[in-house]
Motif scaffolding. Structure first.
Motif, PDB file in Angstrom:
ATOM      1  N   LEU A   1       0.833  -1.196   0.000  1.00  0.00           N
ATOM      2  CA  LEU A   1       0.000   0.000   0.000  1.00  0.00           C
ATOM      3  C   LEU A   1       0.869   1.247   0.000  1.00  0.00           C
ATOM      4  N   THR A   2       0.415   2.260  -0.713  1.00  0.00           N
ATOM      5  CA  THR A   2       1.176   3.509  -0.788  1.00  0.00           C
ATOM      6  C   THR A   2       0.861   4.438   0.369  1.00  0.00           C
ATOM      7  N   LYS A   3      -0.056   4.043   1.242  1.00  0.00           N
ATOM      8  CA  LYS A   3      -0.399   4.859   2.401  1.00  0.00           C
ATOM      9  C   LYS A   3      -0.060   4.108   3.681  1.00  0.00           C
ATOM     10  N   SER A   4       0.091   4.865   4.724  1.00  0.00           N
ATOM     11  CA  SER A   4       0.317   4.266   6.038  1.00  0.00           C
ATOM     12  C   SER A   4      -1.006   3.731   6.570  1.00  0.00           C
TER      13      SER A   4
ATOM     14  N   LEU B   1      -3.159  -1.654  17.228  1.00  0.00           N
ATOM     15  CA  LEU B   1      -3.213  -3.114  17.176  1.00  0.00           C
ATOM     16  C   LEU B   1      -2.431  -3.680  15.994  1.00  0.00           C
ATOM     17  N   LEU B   2      -2.271  -2.885  14.943  1.00  0.00           N
ATOM     18  CA  LEU B   2      -1.621  -3.373  13.729  1.00  0.00           C
ATOM     19  C   LEU B   2      -1.171  -2.161  12.930  1.00  0.00           C
ATOM     20  N   TYR B   3      -0.042  -2.293  12.238  1.00  0.00           N
ATOM     21  CA  TYR B   3       0.416  -1.221  11.360  1.00  0.00           C
ATOM     22  C   TYR B   3       1.332  -1.813  10.306  1.00  0.00           C
ATOM     23  N   ASN B   4       1.474  -1.117   9.191  1.00  0.00           N
ATOM     24  CA  ASN B   4       2.387  -1.595   8.148  1.00  0.00           C
ATOM     25  C   ASN B   4       3.709  -0.847   8.232  1.00  0.00           C
ATOM     26  N   ASN B   5       4.682  -1.338   7.466  1.00  0.00           N
ATOM     27  CA  ASN B   5       6.029  -0.781   7.558  1.00  0.00           C
ATOM     28  C   ASN B   5       6.073   0.667   7.078  1.00  0.00           C
ATOM     29  N   ARG B   6       5.212   1.020   6.118  1.00  0.00           N
ATOM     30  CA  ARG B   6       5.188   2.397   5.645  1.00  0.00           C
ATOM     31  C   ARG B   6       4.767   3.340   6.766  1.00  0.00           C
ATOM     32  N   ALA B   7       3.840   2.887   7.618  1.00  0.00           N
ATOM     33  CA  ALA B   7       3.444   3.708   8.759  1.00  0.00           C
ATOM     34  C   ALA B   7       4.612   3.895   9.717  1.00  0.00           C
ATOM     35  N   ARG B   8       5.359   2.821   9.922  1.00  0.00           N
ATOM     36  CA  ARG B   8       6.512   2.924  10.826  1.00  0.00           C
ATOM     37  C   ARG B   8       7.535   3.922  10.304  1.00  0.00           C
ATOM     38  N   LEU B   9       7.813   3.863   8.980  1.00  0.00           N
ATOM     39  CA  LEU B   9       8.772   4.786   8.391  1.00  0.00           C
ATOM     40  C   LEU B   9       8.251   6.212   8.426  1.00  0.00           C
ATOM     41  N   GLN B  10       6.963   6.380   8.152  1.00  0.00           N
ATOM     42  CA  GLN B  10       6.402   7.725   8.154  1.00  0.00           C
ATOM     43  C   GLN B  10       6.399   8.326   9.556  1.00  0.00           C
TER      44      GLN B  10
ATOM     45  N   TRP C   1       5.211  13.014  -9.208  1.00  0.00           N
ATOM     46  CA  TRP C   1       5.612  11.668  -9.624  1.00  0.00           C
ATOM     47  C   TRP C   1       5.861  10.820  -8.380  1.00  0.00           C
ATOM     48  N   PRO C   2       5.091   9.736  -8.126  1.00  0.00           N
ATOM     49  CA  PRO C   2       5.258   8.960  -6.882  1.00  0.00           C
ATOM     50  C   PRO C   2       6.534   8.133  -6.890  1.00  0.00           C
ATOM     51  N   LEU C   3       7.408   8.380  -5.944  1.00  0.00           N
ATOM     52  CA  LEU C   3       8.656   7.639  -5.814  1.00  0.00           C
ATOM     53  C   LEU C   3       8.618   6.801  -4.550  1.00  0.00           C
ATOM     54  N   GLU C   4       9.312   5.669  -4.562  1.00  0.00           N
ATOM     55  CA  GLU C   4       9.357   4.781  -3.416  1.00  0.00           C
ATOM     56  C   GLU C   4      10.800   4.452  -3.068  1.00  0.00           C
ATOM     57  N   ASP C   5      11.016   4.097  -1.795  1.00  0.00           N
ATOM     58  CA  ASP C   5      12.349   3.699  -1.349  1.00  0.00           C
ATOM     59  C   ASP C   5      12.612   2.261  -1.784  1.00  0.00           C
ATOM     60  N   MET C   6      13.756   2.039  -2.393  1.00  0.00           N
ATOM     61  CA  MET C   6      14.071   0.706  -2.905  1.00  0.00           C
ATOM     62  C   MET C   6      15.559   0.442  -2.720  1.00  0.00           C
ATOM     63  N   LEU C   7      15.883  -0.739  -2.241  1.00  0.00           N
ATOM     64  CA  LEU C   7      17.273  -1.140  -2.073  1.00  0.00           C
ATOM     65  C   LEU C   7      17.911  -1.347  -3.442  1.00  0.00           C
TER      66      LEU C   7
END
Length: 729
Positions: free
Chosen positions: A152-155, A166-175, A350-356
């Motif tokens: 997902l592109t949102k937290s 109770l639950l969260y995704n990694n994007r939320a943690r980073l944000q 332009w939507p960019l994402e973090d990528m290794l």
């Protein structure tokens, strides 16, 4: 004496008394019937045989006792044994069938019990198979949910009605890490974590208002109610939040349906700070262009209208033409000035994402090999670099470049390499041999639309790179007589994502235990949690590494490690691990123990930065440490200097271990871990000791419950009475 033997003894005694009573009654009857002369005759006949009669009477009791024993075994002991065996089958997983014994009825009962046991085992096996199937399905659904949330592109944050996460995704943690108000060492951990409150980030009034709106729509029968709001975080960021309900479920027969009541809510959180800034910049550009152009166009238009008059003089005509030229040149300059910010504003959409970098190279290799007849290798570079990219269109551009090399330069082998150069990310597409100048002229890579197979995009490679804020060119390198050419793509860097460092296994003796301050001093926060059950509390289990063992005499903290426990589970992904610059020499004798060298703490934050961050990580939890007096002393000596106060309730696994294992000789961390079968990974590293201490606490809580210790107050009071709490070292 075995159980029921008293019944045999009582039975023999009763039979003996009955026989004796019968003899007495018989003697009385004979006395009443016989004359004295007859009695004399009888006594003379018996003579000295009275002893023999007594012996015969006693001997008759032996078969009587055997008969009684058989009856007791048959009708009393056999049913009792059957009852014990049946209870063992009921309360344990023992599958041994009861032994038929005793009366016929008792044997038939044992057979029936055996049949019931066999039926139970068949049902249990069937249930186990169903549970395993359900577990596999649940794990599959869990993996699907995890994969969905990670993409997902949102937290995404799921909370209960009290606002606890109770639950969260990694994007939320980073944000949330980026939203942190605390210094770098916290990494946003004080904001995001299971059991933490969402109100540390979002305004409680706004959330409650949205919650009321959703509940109101649910009561009206809305199928998918939601609410949205925009809020400002304490750190000054703008968030757009969408709330949807987690509805309760009721079952009717085999059907389940959602009700109108809520058990929690889901928040989709998006940081729109940059978006709002970009929109504001676009508005500024548009306003500047509009306002700045209007007057110049008006002047040019007025001059043009005057020029239409044939009666004007030549001198006036030249002056008006000069005005028109000046205004047109001014418009041109204005457009040139606004072009860079407008291009940047375009790229911001332009939507960019973090990528290794390693993942990007691997994805590129797979795409090139699957879609082009090429051999692709990976050259070692800085594969650990993190890039901010829109990977799909970027890989489309790479495929286009590779396709041009394959078609026009007859290249059959390519090499990919990722790295970093001068503060920017680098992706190289390497081939050999080639003539760089002719290839560059022949390729025309920067002007042609991107073409992959039969698909032609409206974008060029230049467009893709501009939207990344990057560049691309062809270079030639000479290395060991190899003349290689490569496309170099410059890309923006992303912030590296931290991972828990691998710890090495070390075993040393624990530091000495000592108590030179009152660990049990009650605070307002402690009293508020005193009656809370231990199983319901959230814990921060921590450890410190120091330059020495005398913090009051100048020894400093050089590392703090901590992990959280929520609902009886150690959250290994929610940790705090930070080296600290002590601003003093680390004694060489202590380095083999904790493994921290002066070079490791060089340029690390000081305790003034780390302690406030750690205080935020510990918010709303109970502090736990092994030999907590030492660690708490280290923290409390820095409270005045750093401006934070650790008034949390404190538990000590050393004291709790002394409560549940009072007969053990040692309560050192190593000994306790060995008793519980735990492996110490990273002994005398702060995070390693914190992890094993957390696992020990999880094991200790149910043992405390067996001793009647259920609440925080009971644990603190019981620990205070132990021997270790009364000794000063």
């Amino acid at each position: 004496m075995r159980r029921f033997d008293w019944r045999l003894a009582v039975g023999v005694a009763v039979v003996g008394l009955a026989c004796l009573l019968w003899l007495v009654v018989a003697g009385i009857l004979l006395w009443a019937v016989l004359d004295p002369a007859d009695w004399q005759t009888v006594l003379e006949a018996l003579g000295g045989k009275g002893g023999l009669l007594l012996f015969l009477w006693a001997g008759s009791l032996v078969p009587t006792a055997a008969a009684l024993r058989h009856l007791i075994d048959h009708y009393l002991r056999a049913p009792a044994k059957l009852a014990e065996e049946a209870r063992l089958l009921l309360e344990t997983d023992v599958q041994r069938l009861p032994t038929p014994r005793g009366s016929a009825e008792n044997r038939r009962l044992a057979e029936v019990i055996g049949q019931l046991v066999a039926q139970r085992e068949a049902l249990r096996e069937d249930m186990d198979q169903r549970v395993q199937a359900a577990s596999r399905q649940t794990e599959l659904e869990k993996n699907r949910l995890a994969a969905l949330m990670s993409e997902l592109t949102k937290s995404v944050v799921v909370c209960n009605l009290d606002g606890r996460i109770l639950l969260y995704n990694n994007r939320a943690r980073l944000q949330f890490r980026r939203l942190s108000r605390l210094p770098t060492p916290a990494g946003g951990a004080e904001l995001m974590g299971l059991g933490r409150s969402i109100y540390t980030v979002l305004d409680r009034k706004l959330v409650n208002h949205a919650l009321e709106n959703v509940q109101r729509r649910l009561r009206r029968g809305a199928g998918a109610p939601s609410a949205q709001f925009v809020t400002t975080t304490p750190s000054g960021k703008l968030l757009r939040v969408q709330m949807t309900p987690v509805r309760d479920v009721e079952t009717s027969g085999k059907e389940a349906r959602a009700t109108d009541s809520m058990t929690g809510f889901v928040l989709l959180i998006e940081n729109i700070t940059d978006e709002m800034q970009a929109d504001a910049e676009k508005d500024r550009i548009l306003t500047s262009l509009t306002e700045g152009t209007r007057s110049r166009l008006a002047n040019a238009r007025a001059a043009a209208e005057v020029l239409e008059d044939p009666a004007i003089s030549e001198q006036m005509r030249e002056r008006l033409l000069d005005v028109i030229r000046e205004e047109v040149h001014g418009l041109s300059r204005r457009i040139d000035e606004l072009q860079p910010p407008s291009s940047a504003a375009l790229r911001s959409r332009w939507p960019l994402e973090d990528m290794l970098g390693e993942d990007l190279v691997e994805a590129g290799m797979r795409r090139l090999e699957s879609e082009l007849d090429l051999q692709v290798d990976v050259e070692p570079g800085n594969q650990a670099v993190w890039l901010k990219v829109e990977s799909f269109t970027l890989l489309q551009a790479v495929l286009h470049l590779a396709g041009r090399l394959h078609e026009r330069c007859r290249v059959r082998k390519l090499t990919l390499r990722a790295g970093e150069q001068s503060g920017q990310g680098v992706l190289d597409l390497i081939w050999m041999p080639c003539d760089g100048a002719s290839d560059k002229a022949e390729l025309g890579w920067d002007q042609e639309p991107i073409q992959v197979g039969s698909e032609t995009l409206s974008l060029t490679v230049r467009d893709v790179l501009e939207r990344h804020g990057g560049e691309c060119w062809i270079e030639q390198e000479i290395n060991d007589a190899r003349h290689r050419c490569f496309f170099r793509l410059l890309l923006p860097l992303a912030t590296p994502q931290e991972e828990l460092p691998a710890a090495t296994f070390m075993r040393y003796e624990s530091r000495p235990e000592y108590y030179d301050f009152d660990l049990f001093q009650a605070t307002e926060r402690t009293r508020g949690l005193d009656d809370s059950p231990l199983v319901e509390l959230a814990y921060t289990v921590f450890d410190t590494e120091t330059t020495g063992l005398n913090p009051a005499e100048g020894d400093e903290i050089i590392q703090i490690g901590a992990v959280r426990i929520v609902n009886g589970k150690v959250l290994t992904h929610e940790f705090f691990d930070q080296l600290v610059d002590p601003k003093r020499i680390i004694p060489p004798a202590s380095i083999p123990i904790h493994g921290i060298t002066p070079d490791m703490v060089k340029d690390q934050p000081t305790i003034d930065e780390v302690l406030p961050a750690f205080h935020g990580f510990c918010q709303d939890t109970v502090l736990v440490a092994h030999n907590a007096a030492f660690d708490m002393r280290c923290l409390q000596l820095k409270e005045k200097r750093t401006g934070v106060r650790f008034d949390h309730p404190v538990l000590d696994t050393l004291l709790l271990s002394a409560l549940v294992h009072e007969n053990q000789d040692s309560h050192r961390l190593e000994a306790i871990a060995e008793r519980f079968g735990l492996t110490i990974i990273g002994r005398h590293t702060a995070i390693g000791d914190a992890m094993v201490t957390a696992e020990i606490l999880v094991q200790l809580i149910p043992l405390l419950a067996e001793k009647g210790i259920h609440t925080l107050r009971q644990a603190r009071e019981a620990a205070q009475k132990t021997y270790y709490a009364r000794v000063n070292y």
